[in-house]
Motif scaffolding. Sequence first.
Motif, PDB file in Angstrom:
ATOM      1  N   GLU A   1      71.940  50.654  40.463  1.00  0.00           N
ATOM      2  CA  GLU A   1      70.989  51.736  40.717  1.00  0.00           C
ATOM      3  C   GLU A   1      69.851  51.339  41.656  1.00  0.00           C
ATOM      4  O   GLU A   1      69.044  52.184  42.047  1.00  0.00           O
ATOM      5  N   ASP A   2      69.784  50.075  42.023  1.00  0.00           N
ATOM      6  CA  ASP A   2      68.819  49.641  43.031  1.00  0.00           C
ATOM      7  C   ASP A   2      69.340  49.876  44.447  1.00  0.00           C
ATOM      8  O   ASP A   2      68.602  49.672  45.419  1.00  0.00           O
ATOM      9  N   THR A   3      70.582  50.286  44.574  1.00  0.00           N
ATOM     10  CA  THR A   3      71.157  50.538  45.886  1.00  0.00           C
ATOM     11  C   THR A   3      70.400  51.652  46.599  1.00  0.00           C
ATOM     12  O   THR A   3      70.233  52.749  46.060  1.00  0.00           O
ATOM     13  N   ALA A   4      69.931  51.360  47.795  1.00  0.00           N
ATOM     14  CA  ALA A   4      69.121  52.308  48.559  1.00  0.00           C
ATOM     15  C   ALA A   4      68.761  51.683  49.896  1.00  0.00           C
ATOM     16  O   ALA A   4      68.973  50.480  50.113  1.00  0.00           O
ATOM     17  N   VAL A   5      68.196  52.505  50.773  1.00  0.00           N
ATOM     18  CA  VAL A   5      67.521  51.994  51.954  1.00  0.00           C
ATOM     19  C   VAL A   5      66.077  51.721  51.558  1.00  0.00           C
ATOM     20  O   VAL A   5      65.417  52.599  50.988  1.00  0.00           O
ATOM     21  N   TYR A   6      65.620  50.528  51.838  1.00  0.00           N
ATOM     22  CA  TYR A   6      64.264  50.118  51.473  1.00  0.00           C
ATOM     23  C   TYR A   6      63.373  50.135  52.713  1.00  0.00           C
ATOM     24  O   TYR A   6      63.750  49.623  53.772  1.00  0.00           O
ATOM     25  N   TYR A   7      62.195  50.708  52.529  1.00  0.00           N
ATOM     26  CA  TYR A   7      61.227  50.833  53.612  1.00  0.00           C
ATOM     27  C   TYR A   7      59.900  50.211  53.192  1.00  0.00           C
ATOM     28  O   TYR A   7      59.516  50.270  52.020  1.00  0.00           O
ATOM     29  N   CYS A   8      59.197  49.664  54.158  1.00  0.00           N
ATOM     30  CA  CYS A   8      57.809  49.304  53.904  1.00  0.00           C
ATOM     31  C   CYS A   8      56.917  50.266  54.687  1.00  0.00           C
ATOM     32  O   CYS A   8      57.332  50.842  55.700  1.00  0.00           O
ATOM     33  N   ALA A   9      55.718  50.450  54.163  1.00  0.00           N
ATOM     34  CA  ALA A   9      54.769  51.368  54.770  1.00  0.00           C
ATOM     35  C   ALA A   9      53.378  50.763  54.698  1.00  0.00           C
ATOM     36  O   ALA A   9      53.017  50.129  53.694  1.00  0.00           O
TER      37      ALA A   9
ATOM     38  N   PHE B   1      59.121  51.268  49.476  1.00  0.00           N
ATOM     39  CA  PHE B   1      59.738  52.487  49.004  1.00  0.00           C
ATOM     40  C   PHE B   1      61.244  52.331  49.132  1.00  0.00           C
ATOM     41  O   PHE B   1      61.740  51.446  49.835  1.00  0.00           O
ATOM     42  N   ARG B   2      61.975  53.226  48.487  1.00  0.00           N
ATOM     43  CA  ARG B   2      63.422  53.218  48.654  1.00  0.00           C
ATOM     44  C   ARG B   2      63.951  54.640  48.569  1.00  0.00           C
ATOM     45  O   ARG B   2      63.339  55.511  47.947  1.00  0.00           O
ATOM     46  N   GLN B   3      65.077  54.835  49.219  1.00  0.00           N
ATOM     47  CA  GLN B   3      65.718  56.141  49.193  1.00  0.00           C
ATOM     48  C   GLN B   3      67.217  55.950  49.035  1.00  0.00           C
ATOM     49  O   GLN B   3      67.870  55.355  49.905  1.00  0.00           O
ATOM     50  N   ALA B   4      67.725  56.436  47.915  1.00  0.00           N
ATOM     51  CA  ALA B   4      69.157  56.385  47.644  1.00  0.00           C
ATOM     52  C   ALA B   4      69.802  57.652  48.199  1.00  0.00           C
ATOM     53  O   ALA B   4      69.137  58.680  48.367  1.00  0.00           O
ATOM     54  N   PRO B   5      71.095  57.603  48.485  1.00  0.00           N
ATOM     55  CA  PRO B   5      71.786  58.787  49.013  1.00  0.00           C
ATOM     56  C   PRO B   5      71.599  60.001  48.108  1.00  0.00           C
ATOM     57  O   PRO B   5      71.795  59.915  46.884  1.00  0.00           O
ATOM     58  N   GLY B   6      71.203  61.098  48.698  1.00  0.00           N
ATOM     59  CA  GLY B   6      71.041  62.328  47.953  1.00  0.00           C
ATOM     60  C   GLY B   6      69.792  62.417  47.108  1.00  0.00           C
ATOM     61  O   GLY B   6      69.609  63.382  46.363  1.00  0.00           O
ATOM     62  N   LYS B   7      68.933  61.412  47.213  1.00  0.00           N
ATOM     63  CA  LYS B   7      67.704  61.398  46.407  1.00  0.00           C
ATOM     64  C   LYS B   7      66.475  61.335  47.304  1.00  0.00           C
ATOM     65  O   LYS B   7      66.555  60.962  48.468  1.00  0.00           O
ATOM     66  N   GLU B   8      65.346  61.695  46.733  1.00  0.00           N
ATOM     67  CA  GLU B   8      64.098  61.611  47.464  1.00  0.00           C
ATOM     68  C   GLU B   8      63.624  60.161  47.545  1.00  0.00           C
ATOM     69  O   GLU B   8      63.955  59.334  46.705  1.00  0.00           O
ATOM     70  N   ARG B   9      62.825  59.908  48.575  1.00  0.00           N
ATOM     71  CA  ARG B   9      62.232  58.584  48.706  1.00  0.00           C
ATOM     72  C   ARG B   9      61.258  58.369  47.553  1.00  0.00           C
ATOM     73  O   ARG B   9      60.496  59.273  47.192  1.00  0.00           O
ATOM     74  N   GLU B  10      61.277  57.178  46.985  1.00  0.00           N
ATOM     75  CA  GLU B  10      60.410  56.881  45.850  1.00  0.00           C
ATOM     76  C   GLU B  10      59.667  55.574  46.066  1.00  0.00           C
ATOM     77  O   GLU B  10      60.167  54.657  46.716  1.00  0.00           O
ATOM     78  N   GLY B  11      58.484  55.495  45.508  1.00  0.00           N
ATOM     79  CA  GLY B  11      57.716  54.265  45.581  1.00  0.00           C
ATOM     80  C   GLY B  11      58.306  53.212  44.667  1.00  0.00           C
ATOM     81  O   GLY B  11      58.823  53.518  43.591  1.00  0.00           O
TER      82      GLY B  11
END
Length: 123
Positions: A89-97, A37-47
Amino acid sequence: QLQLVESGGGLVQPGGSLRLSCAASRFTLGDYAIGWFRQAPGKEREGVSCISRSGGSANYADSVKGRFTISRDNAKNTVTLQMNSLKPEDTAVYYCAAGGYCSGYVSYPLDTWGQGTQVTVSS
């Protein structure tokens, strides 16, 4: 307690590549479907992508299809997200779940997360 640790983020120029890793502590990743998943500043986390327990099935969000590749090595207890042709636009914090299954490119349930790794695409 299940723990996931992401690594591999950083600063890269547009068009560049990064390889993210998701490692497990205290449990076997092969028992779970794994989603990125990823979450960009000011945006919701997305798959972004999800891979089945065996690795036989992988799905991607349209925004990354053809550029990102998810894979897993259950023997090494890791899941990797290879990211090519990166865009700002790929800039974000990336998470694994870790989840029980993939529904498309999203893993469910959403209750075991890593701490995230920052990806910044900028010239």
